[in-house]
Motif scaffolding. Structure first.
Motif, PDB file in Angstrom:
ATOM      1  N   GLU A  90      10.849   4.760  10.952  1.00 11.02           N
ATOM      2  CA  GLU A  90      12.001   5.128  10.121  1.00 11.02           C
ATOM      3  C   GLU A  90      11.597   6.100   9.021  1.00 11.02           C
ATOM      4  O   GLU A  90      12.326   7.032   8.697  1.00 11.02           O
ATOM      5  N   LYS A  91      10.419   5.876   8.419  1.00  4.46           N
ATOM      6  CA  LYS A  91       9.959   6.787   7.367  1.00  4.46           C
ATOM      7  C   LYS A  91       9.749   8.194   7.921  1.00  4.46           C
ATOM      8  O   LYS A  91      10.165   9.186   7.308  1.00  4.46           O
ATOM      9  N   ILE A  92       9.089   8.275   9.065  1.00  5.40           N
ATOM     10  CA  ILE A  92       8.833   9.586   9.655  1.00  5.40           C
ATOM     11  C   ILE A  92      10.134  10.256  10.065  1.00  5.40           C
ATOM     12  O   ILE A  92      10.324  11.463   9.855  1.00  5.40           O
TER      13      ILE A  92
ATOM     14  N   PHE B  60       0.822  -1.213   0.000  1.00  2.31           N
ATOM     15  CA  PHE B  60       0.000   0.000   0.000  1.00  2.31           C
ATOM     16  C   PHE B  60       0.857   1.264   0.000  1.00  2.31           C
ATOM     17  O   PHE B  60       0.543   2.239  -0.702  1.00  2.31           O
ATOM     18  N   GLU B  61       1.920   1.276   0.755  1.00  4.07           N
ATOM     19  CA  GLU B  61       2.792   2.456   0.786  1.00  4.07           C
ATOM     20  C   GLU B  61       3.381   2.733  -0.596  1.00  4.07           C
ATOM     21  O   GLU B  61       3.526   3.887  -1.003  1.00  4.07           O
ATOM     22  N   ASP B  62       3.690   1.682  -1.335  1.00  6.76           N
ATOM     23  CA  ASP B  62       4.292   1.845  -2.660  1.00  6.76           C
ATOM     24  C   ASP B  62       3.303   2.384  -3.691  1.00  6.76           C
ATOM     25  O   ASP B  62       3.712   2.877  -4.745  1.00  6.76           O
ATOM     26  N   LEU B  63       1.997   2.302  -3.399  1.00  5.18           N
ATOM     27  CA  LEU B  63       0.997   2.852  -4.318  1.00  5.18           C
ATOM     28  C   LEU B  63       0.873   4.371  -4.195  1.00  5.18           C
ATOM     29  O   LEU B  63       0.278   5.027  -5.044  1.00  5.18           O
ATOM     30  N   HIS B  64       1.418   4.924  -3.112  1.00  6.12           N
ATOM     31  CA  HIS B  64       1.414   6.374  -2.911  1.00  6.12           C
ATOM     32  C   HIS B  64       0.010   6.965  -2.922  1.00  6.12           C
ATOM     33  O   HIS B  64      -0.222   8.036  -3.468  1.00  6.12           O
ATOM     34  N   LEU B  65      -0.927   6.233  -2.301  1.00  4.42           N
ATOM     35  CA  LEU B  65      -2.295   6.710  -2.127  1.00  4.42           C
ATOM     36  C   LEU B  65      -2.674   6.528  -0.661  1.00  4.42           C
ATOM     37  O   LEU B  65      -2.290   5.535  -0.036  1.00  4.42           O
TER      38      LEU B  65
ATOM     39  N   TYR C  46       1.425   6.821   4.165  1.00  2.00           N
ATOM     40  CA  TYR C  46       0.125   6.915   3.501  1.00  2.00           C
ATOM     41  C   TYR C  46      -1.002   6.258   4.293  1.00  2.00           C
ATOM     42  O   TYR C  46      -2.169   6.398   3.923  1.00  2.00           O
ATOM     43  N   ALA C  47      -0.669   5.559   5.373  1.00  2.00           N
ATOM     44  CA  ALA C  47      -1.686   4.942   6.227  1.00  2.00           C
ATOM     45  C   ALA C  47      -2.327   6.037   7.075  1.00  2.00           C
ATOM     46  O   ALA C  47      -1.769   6.466   8.081  1.00  2.00           O
ATOM     47  N   THR C  48      -3.501   6.490   6.654  1.00  2.00           N
ATOM     48  CA  THR C  48      -4.121   7.651   7.307  1.00  2.00           C
ATOM     49  C   THR C  48      -4.441   7.382   8.772  1.00  2.00           C
ATOM     50  O   THR C  48      -4.334   8.282   9.608  1.00  2.00           O
ATOM     51  N   GLY C  49      -4.830   6.162   9.099  1.00  2.00           N
ATOM     52  CA  GLY C  49      -5.159   5.847  10.482  1.00  2.00           C
ATOM     53  C   GLY C  49      -3.960   5.974  11.403  1.00  2.00           C
ATOM     54  O   GLY C  49      -4.088   6.399  12.559  1.00  2.00           O
ATOM     55  N   ILE C  50      -2.775   5.607  10.899  1.00  2.00           N
ATOM     56  CA  ILE C  50      -1.561   5.704  11.709  1.00  2.00           C
ATOM     57  C   ILE C  50      -1.270   7.157  12.048  1.00  2.00           C
ATOM     58  O   ILE C  50      -1.020   7.513  13.206  1.00  2.00           O
ATOM     59  N   ALA C  51      -1.312   8.004  11.025  1.00  2.00           N
ATOM     60  CA  ALA C  51      -1.034   9.425  11.247  1.00  2.00           C
ATOM     61  C   ALA C  51      -2.052  10.040  12.208  1.00  2.00           C
ATOM     62  O   ALA C  51      -1.685  10.809  13.111  1.00  2.00           O
ATOM     63  N   ASN C  52      -3.333   9.698  12.039  1.00  2.00           N
ATOM     64  CA  ASN C  52      -4.371  10.252  12.908  1.00  2.00           C
ATOM     65  C   ASN C  52      -4.189   9.804  14.353  1.00  2.00           C
ATOM     66  O   ASN C  52      -4.372  10.599  15.294  1.00  2.00           O
ATOM     67  N   LYS C  53      -3.831   8.557  14.544  1.00  2.00           N
ATOM     68  CA  LYS C  53      -3.638   8.047  15.906  1.00  2.00           C
ATOM     69  C   LYS C  53      -2.407   8.666  16.571  1.00  2.00           C
ATOM     70  O   LYS C  53      -2.432   8.985  17.775  1.00  2.00           O
ATOM     71  N   LEU C  54      -1.339   8.851  15.825  1.00  2.00           N
ATOM     72  CA  LEU C  54      -0.156   9.506  16.391  1.00  2.00           C
ATOM     73  C   LEU C  54      -0.476  10.936  16.804  1.00  2.00           C
ATOM     74  O   LEU C  54      -0.034  11.414  17.854  1.00  2.00           O
ATOM     75  N   ASN C  55      -1.270  11.615  16.003  1.00  2.00           N
ATOM     76  CA  ASN C  55      -1.675  12.980  16.345  1.00  2.00           C
ATOM     77  C   ASN C  55      -2.577  12.999  17.575  1.00  2.00           C
ATOM     78  O   ASN C  55      -2.549  13.956  18.362  1.00  2.00           O
ATOM     79  N   ALA C  56      -3.401  11.961  17.737  1.00  3.33           N
ATOM     80  CA  ALA C  56      -4.263  11.893  18.922  1.00  3.33           C
ATOM     81  C   ALA C  56      -3.436  11.834  20.195  1.00  3.33           C
ATOM     82  O   ALA C  56      -3.799  12.430  21.216  1.00  3.33           O
ATOM     83  N   ILE C  57      -2.311  11.114  20.149  1.00  6.92           N
ATOM     84  CA  ILE C  57      -1.412  11.057  21.298  1.00  6.92           C
ATOM     85  C   ILE C  57      -0.706  12.400  21.482  1.00  6.92           C
ATOM     86  O   ILE C  57      -0.654  12.953  22.582  1.00  6.92           O
ATOM     87  N   LYS C  58      -0.198  12.929  20.396  1.00  6.09           N
ATOM     88  CA  LYS C  58       0.578  14.174  20.470  1.00  6.09           C
ATOM     89  C   LYS C  58      -0.253  15.330  21.019  1.00  6.09           C
ATOM     90  O   LYS C  58       0.208  16.093  21.867  1.00  6.09           O
TER      91      LYS C  58
END
Length: 447
Positions: A313-315, A266-271, A322-334
Motif C-alpha cells: 500500500e505504501k509503494i 521502524f517505519e515511523d522513525l524515518h531511517l 525504509y526497510a532496505t532489505g525489502i526494497a533490495n529484494k523487490l529490485n532483485a525480482i524486477k
C-alpha cells in the motif's frame, strides 16, 4: 483424453525445486528459479503442465506431447538475467576492524564480553598493519571502506580517532583515493565530543535496536538487567539532530511476534533499517528466548504477510519504505539479479580481530579455528577458501532450493553450526521472506 507414454518427455518437465507458484489476492503467478522470470499464469495449459511436473504423471492429461515439449522448452529457456559477479580471489577494499570484544551492554544473544570482565582491545599497530596490507595488494581501488565493529567500538573512541587520522593520511593524502568510515554501535555512549568527531569524518553509523521499548528491552540490557531502549533512542535522536547518516539494525526473536507493530515502529522513525532473526549457536544464547519453535514460525509467517500488505500500500501510494532489505529484494525480482554468492566475506571484505587475526567475517571471530592468518604474515589461502562466502555451485544443500539464485547460499557462519536443525532454521526464514517478497511483487504488478 490422450495417453502419453514417452519417457523422453521427462526432460521437458520442471523439477519442483525449479519453480514456485505464488497466489496473490487476484491471480496465480509462476516464479522460475533458474531464470528468475516471474509472470501471471493466464493459460490453463500452464497449470496443467505444472501439475504434471509435480506428480510426474504424464499418462493422463489433455496436453499433447508437443504441447508439453513446447511449454517445457519455453519455461526452461535461459534468460539474460544479470548475475552478480563472483570472483574467488581475495582483493578487498572493505576492512572490518573489531577494535574490542568488550561491551557496556549484556545482550542475551550476543557473543561479546561485557565490561567488568576481561576483554581485549586492538592495538593501533595492528590497525595500521591491516590498513597497510589492504593498500599493499596488487589492486588499487578508487575507494576504500573501514568499518569499526565490536563489541562496542565507542568504548575505544580514542583508538578509532587514531585509525581514522592514519587512514586519511595513507589513503587520501598519500594515495589520492577515497575512504568511507562506518561504525556499528549500540547507541548508548554518544557524547557531544563523539558526535562532532563522527560528523567531521562523514561517518555512516549503524545503531542496533530491536523495536519498541517492551520488545527491545527483552534482550538488549545492561549487566544489571536494566533495559537500554531509552538511552538508545537518545543516541538515535542525537544522530538525526546532527544530520549524521545512520541506519538501524534489528534482531528479531521469538518474543517479536507482532511483526506488524514492530515494522511500523521502524517505519515511523524515518531511517533506513535492516533486520534478521536470532539463530542459536554455541556462541550465542541457546535459551528459549532466542530459539524459534514451530508455533513461532507460523505466527511470524502470518504477521509477515500483513507487513508486506502494508508495504504494498505504501509503494502504491508513492510513500517511502525504509526497510532496505525489502526494497533490495523487490529490485532483485524486477531486474532478475542472480546471486552467485551471498556476500563478500573473504572476497572483497575481510575482518581483523583485536589480536590481529584475519577472519572472513566479523561473525566468525568466536570460531577461532576459522582464522585465516594474521596482519603480521600472509593469509593462508587454504583457510580462506574454506571459510569465505561460498559460490552457489559449491554448496550442495542449495542446489535443490527454489530461491538459490536469490539468496546466493545464505550465511556461511550459520553453516558452521553442527546442528542440522539450526541450518534448516536459517533456510526456513530465508524461504519465508522470499515467498512474501514474491507475493508483494505480484500485488504491485496488479496495482
Amino acid at each position: 483424453m490422450k495417453t502419453i507414454r514417452s519417457r523422453a518427455l521427462n526432460s521437458f518437465l520442471l523439477r519442483p525445486q525449479d519453480y514456485w507458484v505464488i497466489n496473490s489476492e487476484q491471480n496465480q503467478y509462476l516464479f522460475l528459479s533458474e531464470s528468475l522470470k516471474f509472470f501471471k499464469i493466464s493459460d490453463s495449459s500452464i497449470l496443467e503442465y505444472l501439475k504434471i511436473c509435480e506428480t510426474k504423471n504424464v499418462k493422463d492429461t489433455f496436453l499433447t506431447e508437443d504441447e508439453i515439449r513446447n511449454i517445457g522448452s519455453i519455461l526452461q529457456q535461459k534468460d539474460n538475467a544479470e548475475e552478480i559477479e563472483s570472483k574467488d580471489e581475495l582483493s578487498h577494499s572493505f576492512l572490518i576492524l573489531n577494535v574490542t570484544n568488550g561491551c557496556n551492554l549484556a545482550c542475551k544473544y550476543c557473543f561479546a564480553n561485557i565490561v567488568g570482565k576481561n576483554y581485549d582491545t586492538m592495538s593501533f599497530e595492528t590497525a595500521k598493519a591491516a590498513i597497510d596490507n589492504m593498500l599493499g595488494q596488487g589492486t588499487l581501488f578508487e575507494e576504500y571502506t573501514i568499518y569499526f565493529f565490536g563489541g562496542e567500538p565507542m568504548l575505544k573512541l580514542g583508538l578509532v580517532k587514531q585509525v581514522v587520522e592514519y587512514a586519511e593520511t595513507k589513503i587520501v593524502v598519500e594515495s589520492g583515493k577515497k575512504v568511507k568510515f562506518l561504525l556499528n554501535t549500540n547507541g548508548t555512549l554518544f557524547t557531544p565530543n563523539s558526535i562532532a568527531f563522527l560528523k567531521k569524518y562523514n561517518f555512516r553509523v549503524t545503531v542496533s535496536i530491536d523495536g519498541p521499548l517492551e520488545q527491545h528491552d527483552i534482550n538488549r540490557v545492561y549487566r544489571n538487567g536494566k533495559g537500554s531502549f531509552n538511552k538508545v533512542m537518545e543516541g538515535v535522536q542525537m544522530l538525526k539532530d546532527n544530520k549524521i547518516p545512520s541506519n538501524l539494525r534489528a534482531t528479531f526473536n521469538p518474543q517479536t511476534l507482532d511483526l506488524f507493530e514492530t515494522f511500523q515502529f521502524f517505519e515511523d522513525l524515518h531511517l533506513p533499517y535492516a533486520y534478521s532473526f536470532t539463530i542459536n549457536n554455541d556462541y550465542k544464547s541457546n535459551s528459549d528466548d532466542t530459539f524459534f519453535k514451530e508455533e513461532d514460525y507460523e505466527m511470524i509467517e502470518w504477521r509477515m504477510k500483513q507487513v508486506m500488505d502494508s508495504f504494498s500500500e505504501k509503494i502504491k501510494n508513492n510513500k517511502p519504505v525504509y526497510a532496505t532489505g525489502i526494497a533490495n529484494k523487490l529490485n532483485a525480482i524486477k531486474y532478475k539479479m542472480k546471486r552467485k554468492h551471498a556476500c563478500e566475506a573473504g572476497r572483497r571484505s575481510i575482518t581483523v580481530d583485536e589480536s590481529g587475526k584475519y577472519y572472513a567475517c566479523q561473525n566468525m571471530i568466536p570460531y577461532k579455528h576459522t582464522a585465516l592468518g594474521h596482519v603480521g604474515y600472509e593469509i593462508v589461502e587454504e583457510q580462506r577458501q574454506k571459510y569465505m562466502s561460498k559460490s552457489l555451485n559449491a554448496i550442495e544443500q542449495c542446489r535443490d532450493c527454489q530461491i538459490r539464485n536469490l539468496c546466493g547460499g545464505g550465511c556461511e557462519v550459520e553453516r558452521l553450526n553442527s546442528d542440522t536443525a539450526l541450518k534448516q532454521q536459517m533456510c526456513r526464514f530465508f524461504k519465508m521472506e522470499w515467498k512474501n517478497i514474491l507475493y508483494t511483487y505480484s500485488r504491485l504488478q496488479e496495482q
